[in-house]
Design an enzyme around this catalytic site. Sequence first.
Site, mmCIF file in Angstrom:
data_model
loop_
_atom_site.group_PDB
_atom_site.id
_atom_site.type_symbol
_atom_site.label_atom_id
_atom_site.label_comp_id
_atom_site.label_asym_id
_atom_site.label_seq_id
_atom_site.Cartn_x
_atom_site.Cartn_y
_atom_site.Cartn_z
ATOM 1 N N ARG A 170 0.835 -1.205 0.000
ATOM 2 C CA ARG A 170 0.000 0.000 0.000
ATOM 3 C C ARG A 170 0.868 1.253 0.000
ATOM 4 N NH1 ARG A 170 -2.100 -3.755 -1.052
ATOM 5 N NH2 ARG A 170 -3.949 -4.752 -0.211
ATOM 6 N N GLU A 203 -4.533 3.847 6.257
ATOM 7 C CA GLU A 203 -4.376 3.855 4.803
ATOM 8 C C GLU A 203 -4.681 5.208 4.179
ATOM 9 O OE1 GLU A 203 -5.855 0.926 2.200
ATOM 10 O OE2 GLU A 203 -5.441 -0.761 3.522
ATOM 11 N N SER A 257 -11.304 0.025 3.622
ATOM 12 C CA SER A 257 -10.385 -0.411 4.678
ATOM 13 C C SER A 257 -9.582 0.792 5.174
ATOM 14 C CB SER A 257 -9.447 -1.493 4.144
ATOM 15 O OG SER A 257 -10.186 -2.612 3.710
#
Length: 350
Positions: free
Chosen positions: A168, A338, A243
């Site tokens: 990520r 994130e 998420s």
Amino acid sequence: MNSPLKIHENYSLKHRNTLGLLASARYFVEVNSVDELPEVLGFARDKQLPVIPLGGGSNVVFGEFLNALVVHINLKGRSVLQRDQGRVVVRAEAGENWHEFVLWTLTNEAYGLENLSLIPGTVGAAPIQNIGAYGVELKDHFVSLEAMNIESGEIECFDRQAVCFGYRDSVFKGEKLDQYIITSVTLELDPVLRPKLGYGHLGDLIASRLDGEAPSALDISQAVCDIRREKLPDPSVIGNAGSFFKNPEISQELMDQLKKRYPNIIAYPVGAKWKLAAGWLIDQAGLRGVREGEVGTYQKQALVLVNHGGATGQNVLAFSDRVQQKVNEKFGIMLEREPRFYNGWVSSIG
């Protein structure tokens, strides 16, 4: 500034971010071609304002007022550049909807992205985050991208090595942060379907549906979509950014310790390390379905933070801090966020 571009002042961003946060920008503009970008960047320089590129708004948390020029990247177009026995090279402009692009690749017999179906956002945002799901990451198929240097206005090309992909992560979240606007992405896909069904219960779901028959790419895509819809709320119904935390990677030593205390811990081997399910950690910390004011965790998936109505970015940040604290207290693991946070002039990651 004499320009056909429509630049809005004091523009509400509530419907430009999937969390539905109450936020506004000093200036906002939608860009429909690369040729418009130099003019937009010139406007920002004249006003001495930072530039915030915006795609689908699915991985951002906005403060209440952004003293910046927010640029919605609405560049469209997709094409097959090359097809031979071993590969299919495709290109998409940055403003293309990611899921629609995935479905387009499958109808063009270009396979490999089916596990990444229904991930929200745009093509241009995908390499920044190195999006991934069910054992596949964007970097697995990445060839190159083009991006405009915000300072110089020049278009530059980045190959796989230059993007420095991580979990990520990419160079655009680190060394090149806030320096480029991605305009297009080129990927290498497979003319032959090679299903990857070993992550999570994707394989079990497909097997139950097809009774042992080999799945098509659309079968896999549909199963992924169904799983995601079961776990993740529709942003048009309840605001969310998908998420919210990364799945942490831990050492074998820590994994052995946790396994003794929590035999049912959800984890997957990644080389010499283990990747834990952040949603499971949050759930075990007693935070699934919890609500504080207008912010909370989703009842069906603790990894998802939701806006119940009138939340601000600061509300979300404060609640996510509490989630991190609780998980750290229980497991000795600090979760990493994130989404990208923007607050006034300042932005941060992590």
